[in-house]
Motif scaffolding. Structure first.
Motif, PDB file in Angstrom:
ATOM      1  N   TYR A  46       0.825  -1.213   0.000  1.00 26.53           N
ATOM      2  CA  TYR A  46       0.000   0.000   0.000  1.00 26.53           C
ATOM      3  C   TYR A  46       0.856   1.258   0.000  1.00 26.53           C
ATOM      4  O   TYR A  46       0.363   2.342  -0.306  1.00 26.53           O
ATOM      5  CB  TYR A  46      -0.946  -0.020   1.211  1.00 26.53           C
ATOM      6  CG  TYR A  46      -2.156   0.860   1.021  1.00 26.53           C
ATOM      7  CD1 TYR A  46      -3.244   0.413   0.276  1.00 26.53           C
ATOM      8  CD2 TYR A  46      -2.207   2.141   1.555  1.00 26.53           C
ATOM      9  CE1 TYR A  46      -4.342   1.206   0.082  1.00 26.53           C
ATOM     10  CE2 TYR A  46      -3.319   2.944   1.357  1.00 26.53           C
ATOM     11  CZ  TYR A  46      -4.379   2.476   0.628  1.00 26.53           C
ATOM     12  OH  TYR A  46      -5.459   3.272   0.428  1.00 26.53           O
TER      13      TYR A  46
ATOM     14  N   VAL B 123       0.083   5.805  -1.001  1.00 24.38           N
ATOM     15  CA  VAL B 123       0.024   7.031  -0.204  1.00 24.38           C
ATOM     16  C   VAL B 123       1.167   7.997  -0.536  1.00 24.38           C
ATOM     17  O   VAL B 123       1.285   9.038   0.089  1.00 24.38           O
ATOM     18  CB  VAL B 123       0.047   6.747   1.316  1.00 24.38           C
ATOM     19  CG1 VAL B 123      -1.207   6.020   1.734  1.00 24.38           C
ATOM     20  CG2 VAL B 123       1.278   5.979   1.721  1.00 24.38           C
TER      21      VAL B 123
ATOM     22  N   VAL C 189      -6.430  -3.611  -1.693  1.00 29.51           N
ATOM     23  CA  VAL C 189      -7.151  -3.442  -0.432  1.00 29.51           C
ATOM     24  C   VAL C 189      -8.657  -3.515  -0.654  1.00 29.51           C
ATOM     25  O   VAL C 189      -9.390  -4.092   0.149  1.00 29.51           O
ATOM     26  CB  VAL C 189      -6.732  -2.124   0.242  1.00 29.51           C
ATOM     27  CG1 VAL C 189      -7.602  -1.838   1.438  1.00 29.51           C
ATOM     28  CG2 VAL C 189      -5.286  -2.209   0.659  1.00 29.51           C
TER      29      VAL C 189
ATOM     30  N   ILE D 226       4.346  11.326   5.553  1.00 32.17           N
ATOM     31  CA  ILE D 226       3.136  10.634   5.127  1.00 32.17           C
ATOM     32  C   ILE D 226       3.302   9.120   5.317  1.00 32.17           C
ATOM     33  O   ILE D 226       2.361   8.424   5.693  1.00 32.17           O
ATOM     34  CB  ILE D 226       2.799  11.005   3.656  1.00 32.17           C
ATOM     35  CG1 ILE D 226       1.315  10.886   3.411  1.00 32.17           C
ATOM     36  CG2 ILE D 226       3.548  10.197   2.641  1.00 32.17           C
ATOM     37  CD1 ILE D 226       0.517  11.980   4.020  1.00 32.17           C
ATOM     38  N   LEU D 227       4.520   8.616   5.115  1.00 30.82           N
ATOM     39  CA  LEU D 227       4.735   7.180   5.327  1.00 30.82           C
ATOM     40  C   LEU D 227       4.613   6.830   6.805  1.00 30.82           C
ATOM     41  O   LEU D 227       3.996   5.817   7.164  1.00 30.82           O
ATOM     42  CB  LEU D 227       6.107   6.759   4.798  1.00 30.82           C
ATOM     43  CG  LEU D 227       6.244   6.722   3.277  1.00 30.82           C
ATOM     44  CD1 LEU D 227       7.573   6.125   2.867  1.00 30.82           C
ATOM     45  CD2 LEU D 227       5.103   5.955   2.635  1.00 30.82           C
TER      46      LEU D 227
ATOM     47  N   PHE E  13       1.054   6.860   7.698  1.00 29.23           N
ATOM     48  CA  PHE E  13       0.389   5.654   7.183  1.00 29.23           C
ATOM     49  C   PHE E  13       0.674   4.445   8.064  1.00 29.23           C
ATOM     50  O   PHE E  13      -0.231   3.686   8.405  1.00 29.23           O
ATOM     51  CB  PHE E  13       0.831   5.382   5.748  1.00 29.23           C
ATOM     52  CG  PHE E  13       0.457   4.017   5.263  1.00 29.23           C
ATOM     53  CD1 PHE E  13      -0.874   3.681   5.078  1.00 29.23           C
ATOM     54  CD2 PHE E  13       1.421   3.052   5.012  1.00 29.23           C
ATOM     55  CE1 PHE E  13      -1.238   2.424   4.652  1.00 29.23           C
ATOM     56  CE2 PHE E  13       1.066   1.785   4.586  1.00 29.23           C
ATOM     57  CZ  PHE E  13      -0.258   1.472   4.413  1.00 29.23           C
ATOM     58  N   LEU E  14       1.951   4.266   8.461  1.00 23.91           N
ATOM     59  CA  LEU E  14       2.303   3.084   9.239  1.00 23.91           C
ATOM     60  C   LEU E  14       1.536   3.034  10.557  1.00 23.91           C
ATOM     61  O   LEU E  14       1.150   1.977  11.023  1.00 23.91           O
ATOM     62  CB  LEU E  14       3.808   3.043   9.493  1.00 23.91           C
ATOM     63  CG  LEU E  14       4.629   2.752   8.232  1.00 23.91           C
ATOM     64  CD1 LEU E  14       6.108   2.747   8.534  1.00 23.91           C
ATOM     65  CD2 LEU E  14       4.200   1.419   7.603  1.00 23.91           C
TER      66      LEU E  14
ATOM     67  N   GLN F 230      -2.705   2.552   9.631  1.00 25.26           N
ATOM     68  CA  GLN F 230      -3.130   1.628   8.584  1.00 25.26           C
ATOM     69  C   GLN F 230      -4.583   1.196   8.636  1.00 25.26           C
ATOM     70  O   GLN F 230      -5.261   1.153   7.632  1.00 25.26           O
ATOM     71  CB  GLN F 230      -2.319   0.369   8.719  1.00 25.26           C
ATOM     72  CG  GLN F 230      -1.074   0.318   7.938  1.00 25.26           C
ATOM     73  CD  GLN F 230      -0.506  -1.042   8.131  1.00 25.26           C
ATOM     74  OE1 GLN F 230      -1.099  -2.010   7.696  1.00 25.26           O
ATOM     75  NE2 GLN F 230       0.610  -1.124   8.829  1.00 25.26           N
TER      76      GLN F 230
ATOM     77  N   PHE G 198      -7.227   3.166   6.851  1.00 22.88           N
ATOM     78  CA  PHE G 198      -7.301   3.033   5.393  1.00 22.88           C
ATOM     79  C   PHE G 198      -8.168   1.843   5.018  1.00 22.88           C
ATOM     80  O   PHE G 198      -9.001   1.915   4.132  1.00 22.88           O
ATOM     81  CB  PHE G 198      -5.904   2.851   4.805  1.00 22.88           C
ATOM     82  CG  PHE G 198      -5.084   4.091   4.849  1.00 22.88           C
ATOM     83  CD1 PHE G 198      -5.117   4.971   3.796  1.00 22.88           C
ATOM     84  CD2 PHE G 198      -4.301   4.384   5.948  1.00 22.88           C
ATOM     85  CE1 PHE G 198      -4.362   6.120   3.834  1.00 22.88           C
ATOM     86  CE2 PHE G 198      -3.545   5.535   5.996  1.00 22.88           C
ATOM     87  CZ  PHE G 198      -3.577   6.407   4.939  1.00 22.88           C
TER      88      PHE G 198
END
Lengths: 293, 276
Positions: A111, A115, A176, B256-257, B260-261, B264, B267
Motif C-alpha cells: 500500500y 500514499v 485493499v 506521510i509514510l 500511514f504506518l 493503517q 485506510f
C-alpha cells in the motif's frame, strides 16, 4: 408516533440548513464548472478580452490536431493496462488473504506506493528509469536486455514506462478493495465447496470471482476512468516527451488550458475525455451487472 | 483463510518468496532514493550500483534546507492539510446527518445530486475553478487551495453510513429530554462516530498533503508552495544535484509514510465503506 411526525415537519428547513454549506460548495466547484465549461468550449474566452461565440470551432481544431489525436490514442492505450491491474490486484488480494505470520507487513508494503505523493513518485522513478539506473542494471544482470534501455527517452517505450508506474501506484489500492471484499465472503461457502471436492481453481472461479463481482465492477469503472484521465504520472515523468510520445488526452487539455492559456481549447479536449468517461461508466453499469442477483 | 502449519512448509516458503519479491518491487524505489540521499560519495549511476549506502552522512539533508525554503514548505503543507481536514469533517458531517437521520422533502433529490458529483468527471473542474478563483479573488490564497476540496461525495457517504449505525433510541431519548438537533448532532451523535471521523480525516489528510496540481495552479509564489509542489520546484531549479533532490524527496515522503504506518487500519476501514 405523533411526536415523530411533528419532528419530521420541523426537519425540513433544519435539514437544508445542515446541508447548505456542502451543497453550496458542490454546486460552485462541481456543477458550475461543467455547465460554464460546456458554454466556454463554444467561445474564444480568455481572461483579458471580450468573449465571442465560436460554435464548434474549438472541437474542430482539436480533432484536426495531431497532438490531441496522439493523446487520445495514448489514452486509449492506457486502457490496456486496466485488465492487467484488475487481474493483478485480485491475485494479490487472494495471496495476502491468509494468516501467515507477517502478512500485515506485506499488506502495508504493497500500500506504500498508494500514499506516496505523485511528485515524489516521479522523482524516484526518474532514478529507476535512468539509462544508467538500477532497472537497466538489474535487467542486464538477468540477461533480459543486451544494451541499457532509455526508458523515458526512447519514444517507443516511454509510454509503457509511465503505464508501469501507474500500475505500481494503483495496485495496492485495488488490492485493499478486493481484500475487504474477500474477507466479507463467508468462510462456510469455501468449506462446503472443499467438502464437495472442489479444487482451488474451481473454488476461485465458482465462488470467489462471482462473490467479488460488485467489487470488480466498481474497481473496473474506477480504473477505466483513471486510465482515461492519466495525467499526473505524465506530468512528473516526461511532460509529454520524448517527441510527444507520452501525451495523453488530458495532458493535452491541461497544456493547452494552463500553459498556453487557450482555455476553451483545453476545456474542449477535457470535455471529450469526460464524455468518454461518462460513456464508459454508463456502459459498465449497464453490462457489468452481477448476474447472480 | 489458511492457517499456518508445518505440513505445508514448501508451499508456505513459495508464498513468502512471491510476497517478498512483490514487496521489494514496491519498496525498492524508496530504499534506493534513501541510499542516494545519505551517501556523499560514489557515482550515483555507477555500474554496478551499490545497494547499500557508502560514506553515510546527513549533509544532503542539511543542503535541502539551505537551498529551498523547506521549513516554509512543511508549514504550508501542514496548514493546508489541517484546515482541509477540520473543515471537511465539519461540513461533510453536517451534510451527512440530515441525509441519514432526518425526513424532509427533497431528500432523495439532494442525495442524488451529491451522488452525481461522483460520476461528473472532476478533470474539467480545474480549468473552470481556476477562472472562478480569479474572479472571486482567491488566487494566491490558501482559502483558494482548500475550498474546492472541502466537500466530496465519498466522505459524505462514509459519514452517512456511520450515522446510519447510531441507535435511534439514543436520539429519541435526547429529543424527549428537549435537546435541539444541533445539540444532538454535536454532543451525542458526532462523538459516537469518532472512528469513522478518524477514517475520513486520515484519508483526507493523505489526499491534501499529496495534492500538487491544484495548489501549484492557485499559488504562484514558490515560497508559498506546499511540499508536494515545492519538491518539483527543487528538481526544476537544482536539477543537477541529484543527491540533494533525493534527500528532499525523502523529507517529503517521510511524514506521510510514518502517518500511514501508524494509522493503517483506518485506510482499510475506508475501503470497507467504499465497497458497501
Amino acid at each position: 408516533m405523533n411526536q415523530v411526525i411533528n419532528f419530521g415537519r420541523r426537519h425540513g428547513l433544519l435539514a437544508y440548513l445542515f446541508l447548505a454549506p456542502a451543497l453550496l460548495l458542490l454546486v460552485l466547484f462541481s456543477f458550475w464548472p461543467v455547465l460554464f465549461g460546456a458554454y466556454l468550449t463554444m467561445t474564444d474566452f480568455s481572461l483579458v478580452r471580450p468573449t465571442h461565440w465560436v460554435g464548434l470551432d474549438n472541437y474542430r481544431y482539436i480533432f484536426n490536431n495531431d497532438m490531441f489525436l496522439t493523446g487520445l490514442k495514448n489514452s486509449v492505450l492506457f486502457l490496456l493496462i486496466v485488465p492487467c491491474i484488475q487481474l493483478g490486484a485480485i491475485s494479490l488480494a487472494v495471496l495476502v488473504n491468509t494468516q501467515l505470520p507477517g502478512i500485515k507487513f506485506f499488506r502495508a508494503a504493497y500500500y506504500v506506493p498508494v500514499v506516496t505523493t505523485v511528485s515524489v513518485v516521479g522523482i524516484m522513478w526518474g532514478f529507476m528509469f535512468h539509462e544508467l539506473g538500477t532497472l537497466n542494471y538489474i535487467l542486464l544482470q538477468l540477461h533480459l536486455i543486451n544494451t541499457p534501455l532509455g526508458w523515458l527517452s526512447d519514444d517507443a517505450i516511454a509510454l509503457f514506462a509511465i503505464m508501469f508506474v501507474s500500475l505500481w501506484r494503483g495496485l495496492g489500492w485495488y488490492m485493499v478493495m478486493y481484500l475487504a471484499a474477500l474477507q466479507s465472503i463467508p468462510a462456510e461457502m469455501q468449506e462446503a465447496a472443499i467438502l464437495d471436492g472442489a479444487n482451488l481453481w474451481q473454488r476461485f472461479w465458482k465462488i470467489t470471482v462471482p462473490m467479488l463481482f460488485p467489487t470488480i465492477m466498481v474497481c473496473t469503472i474506477m480504473s477505466v476512468l483513471a486510465a482515461l484521465k492519466a495525467y499526473q504520472e505524465v506530468d512528473v515523468l516526461t511532460q509529454g516527451g520524448p517527441m510527444n510520445s507520452t501525451f495523453t488526452a488530458l495532458y493535452y487539455a491541461y497544456e493547452q488550458g494552463l500553459k498556453h492559456l487557450k482555455l476553451p481549447r483545453g476545456l474542449a479536449a477535457s470535455f471529450v475525455v469526460s464524455l468518454g468517461c461518462i460513456g464508459i461508466a454508463l456502459l459498465c453499469l449497464r453490462y457489468l451487472k452481477p448476474r447472480h442477483r | 483463510m489458511k492457517k499456518f502449519s508445518y505440513h505445508r512448509l514448501p508451499r508456505t516458503l513459495f508464498q513468502y518468496a512471491i510476497l517478498l519479491g512483490l514487496a521489494a518491487l514496491c519498496v525498492f524505489p524508496f530504499w534506493w532514493t534513501l541510499v542516494v540521499a545519505v551517501s556523499t560519495q560514489g557515482n550515483i549511476f555507477a555500474f554496478p550500483p551499490s545497494f547499500l549506502p557508502q560514506a553515510v552522512s546527513l549533509d544532503n539533508f542539511i543542503e535541502v534546507f539551505r537551498v529551498i525554503p523547506m521549513l516554509a514548505f512543511y508549514k504550508n503543507s501542514l496548514f493546508i492539510t489541517v484546515s482541509t481536514v477540520c473543515w471537511k469533517l465539519l461540513l461533510c458531517a453536517l451534510a451527512a446527518y440530515p441525509l441519514s437521520r432526518m425526513r424532509f422533502t427533497g431528500s432523495k433529490l439532494v442525495f442524488g445530486v451529491i451522488l452525481a458529483t461522483m460520476i461528473l468527471p472532476s478533470e474539467v473542474n480545474f480549468l473552470v475553478n481556476f477562472i472562478t478563483m480569479t474572479k472571486i479573488g482567491l488566487v494566491n490564497t490558501y482559502t483558494g487551495v482548500i475550498l474546492p476540496n472541502l466537500v466530496t461525495a465519498v466522505s459524505i457517504l462514509l459519514l452517512k453510513q456511520a450515522f446510519d449505525e447510531v441507535p435511534q433510541d439514543l436520539i429519541d431519548a435526547a429529543r424527549v429530554d428537549g435537546a435541539n438537533e444541533l445539540r444532538i448532532f454535536w454532543n451525542i451523535v458526532l462523538p459516537l462516530i469518532r472512528p469513522w471521523l478518524a477514517t475520513v480525516a486520515i484519508l483526507t489528510a493523505v489526499e491534501a498533503w499529496n495534492d500538487y496540481i491544484w495548489p501549484s495552479l492557485v499559488i504562484s509564489k514558490p515560497e508559498d508552495f506546499p511540499l508536494s509542489a515545492g519538491i518539483l520546484y527543487l528538481r526544476g531549479t537544482y536539477g543537477s544535484s541529484t543527491r540533494v533532490i533525493a534527500a528532499g524527496t525523502i523529507l517529503t515522503v517521510a511524514p506521510i509514510l510514518l502517518a500511514f504506518l501508524f494509522t493503517q487500519r483506518f485506510f482499510m476501514r475506508g475501503m470497507d465503506g467504499a465497497v458497501k
